[in-house]
Design an enzyme around this catalytic site. Structure first.
Site, PDB file in Angstrom:
ATOM      1  N   SER A  18       0.720  -1.264  -0.248  1.00 18.08           N
ATOM      2  CA  SER A  18       0.029   0.019  -0.062  1.00 18.08           C
ATOM      3  C   SER A  18       0.907   1.167   0.064  1.00 18.08           C
ATOM      4  O   SER A  18       0.290   2.552  -0.238  1.00 18.08           O
ATOM      5  CB  SER A  18      -0.869  -0.013   1.194  1.00 18.08           C
ATOM      6  N   MET A 164      -3.722  -2.932  -3.001  1.00 17.94           N
ATOM      7  CA  MET A 164      -3.104  -1.836  -2.105  1.00 17.94           C
ATOM      8  C   MET A 164      -3.693  -1.454  -0.930  1.00 17.94           C
ATOM      9  O   MET A 164      -4.385  -2.315  -0.091  1.00 17.94           O
ATOM     10  CB  MET A 164      -2.219  -0.766  -2.864  1.00 17.94           C
ATOM     11  N   SER A 165      -3.882  -0.131  -0.663  1.00 17.18           N
ATOM     12  CA  SER A 165      -4.431   0.412   0.685  1.00 17.18           C
ATOM     13  C   SER A 165      -5.895   0.127   0.742  1.00 17.18           C
ATOM     14  O   SER A 165      -6.464   0.647   1.742  1.00 17.18           O
ATOM     15  CB  SER A 165      -4.071   1.856   0.878  1.00 17.18           C
ATOM     16  N   MET A 166      -6.572  -0.145  -0.367  1.00 17.40           N
ATOM     17  CA  MET A 166      -8.010  -0.501  -0.330  1.00 17.40           C
ATOM     18  C   MET A 166      -8.074  -1.441   0.757  1.00 17.40           C
ATOM     19  O   MET A 166      -9.409  -1.555   1.280  1.00 17.40           O
ATOM     20  CB  MET A 166      -8.755  -1.003  -1.610  1.00 17.40           C
TER      21      MET A 166
END
Length: 446
Positions: A18, A164-166
């Site tokens: 992320s 990623m950061s989802m």
């Protein structure tokens, strides 16, 4: 964000997706275009065997640098160990599509839409924005029906892509479900749930402060600083054997136990991935299940998913709650539709409506700063809230990942991408106006 050829940087790219640096692209003023950097054009991993200069492997130090990134985002399981987020054994629930002829007409109409990017002098078409942002997959649902779907680069309709950061938003959603159901007390201190956190700065933070990233903890993500905390965290989290002489923490959770204070809890929002892994530890402890098990049981199995997802793990098998999920585009659309419909999907309620109500309300905008493309925004439960006229909120990840939910337009938009630079601030000026334009177009059709 500077280029690095060290093995530590390579491990960081894999273990902290992320936040991963885009490698050698940072020094370029004009990286290859989306068309020229297409993995099929580049020839990555094609042939039996591929040419030596087209092989991307682990522990190769450049597998997550641009343009290799554009192939690797669809192939993370070939680089890193993972745990499955199972969809179970039941048949998937098909998504509802426009009739074929109408679907084709809609794609043409949306591709031709024009909008004005932020701070721009000339308009851009929707289709131009897809290439400008190195889109790998785009899905739009309107009033519960798929009205647009396209694939590029490494992604096919049966493929999966790193989000990623989802991932953070999945972790935060699971936590908010537990809060609403009364199994997780968001006023409790971290140390009350995880006693072994010891004297870490996290010990005196509340669960809610961790969920909203308003903790006062020391953690630097300055990629240009070789001594920044991101590199130490990535070294701890790496699932590969530690180098000879390594004496640092082993795994995400050991790292969290030695975090120092920086400021006061509750004062301001600071985007720091260690909050997500702290939250993952707490919900796992309370539920007695890993975040992958929770995501499978509460979401993937029940929302009619058509593909299993998977999540990278550290050397002790702990899933990366801050950025490790890879999933299919349409399943992320199902997750977005679940959020749009307040916890219901396919005629079944998966969690209380107050979960989405809490997220949509957002955090305290007064504590939110440093994001010029989201000037009125806030952050809560690991979700971004725009506080715009449409009440939009989103899951977001570096390199261009998003689940964008627009309640006013009854629209869910999912984009997967491999933008050369790992920061949404470079992408928002074209993306956010494009999302608004397509939302208004769909509303006008109604």
């Amino acid at each position: 964000m500077s280029s690095s050829t060290s093995s530590l940087a390579a491990l960081a790219a894999g273990a902290a997706l992320s936040l991963a640096a885009a490698g050698d692209v940072a020094a370029q003023t004009a990286p290859l275009s989306a068309q020229d950097s297409d993995p099929r054009v580049m020839g990555w991993m094609q042939g039996f065997p591929p040419p030596e200069d087209k092989i991307i492997t682990q522990p190769d130090s450049v597998y997550f640098s641009f343009p290799r990134l554009r192939w690797s985002v669809c192939h993370l399981r070939e680089f890193l160990p993972t745990e499955e987020i199972s969809r179970g054994l039941g048949a998937p629930v098909p998504l509802d599509y426009l009739p074929p002829a109408e679907f084709a007409d809609m794609r043409q109409a949306i591709d031709a839409l024009t909008f004005m990017p932020m701070n721009a002098d000339a308009p851009m078409t929707w289709e131009e924005s897809l290439y400008a942002n190195y889109t790998d997959g785009m899905l739009i649902l309107h009033e519960g029906r798929v009205v647009y779907e396209r694939y590029f680069g490494c992604l096919e309709n049966d493929g999966k892509h790193a989000i990623m950061s989802m991932t953070k938003s999945v972790t935060g959603l699971l936590a908010e479900i537990m809060v609403a159901e009364g199994t997780l007390d968001d006023t409790a201190l971290v140390a009350e749930i995880i006693p072994e956190i010891g004297e870490s700065a996290f010990a005196t933070a509340t669960v809610r402060q961790v969920m909203d990233m308003t903790t006062g903890v020391q953690y630097s993500e300055d990629y240009s600083d070789p001594n920044a905390d991101i590199w130490l965290y990535s070294a701890a989290a790496s699932p590969l054997p530690k180098p000879e002489g390594y004496e640092g923490p082993n795994g995400y959770w050991e790292y969290l136990q030695q975090v120092k204070p920086d400021g006061n809890h509750g004062d301001a929002f600071h985007y720091k991935t260690i909050n997500s892994d702290m939250l993952g530890w707490m919900i796992s402890r309370v539920a007695g299940k890993s975040v992958t098990e929770l995501a499978s049981e509460r979401l993937w199995r029940r929302m009619g998913a058509e593909q299993d997802a998977y999540q990278t793990v550290d050397g002790k098998g702990v899933p990366f709650a801050g950025g490790g999920i890879t999933a299919g585009l349409r399943d992320l659309g199902r997750l977005g539709q679940l959020m749009l419909d307040g916890g219901e999907i396919n005629g079944e309620r998966l969690f209380p409506a107050e979960v989405v109500e809490t997220i949509r309300a957002g955090g305290d905008p007064a504590k939110f700063a440093g994001f010029p493309t989201i000037p009125e925004g806030s952050y809560t439960s690991q979700w971004w809230v725009f506080h715009n006229d449409h009440g939009a909120f989103a899951a977001r990840g570096v390199h261009g990942q998003t689940i964008y939910v627009d309640p006013t337009a009854e629209m869910v938009l999912v984009r997967l991408a491999s933008y050369p630079r790992a920061q949404n601030g470079f992408i928002d000026p074209t993306s956010l106006p494009a999302y608004q334009a397509v939302a208004e177009f769909l509303m006008d059709r109604d």
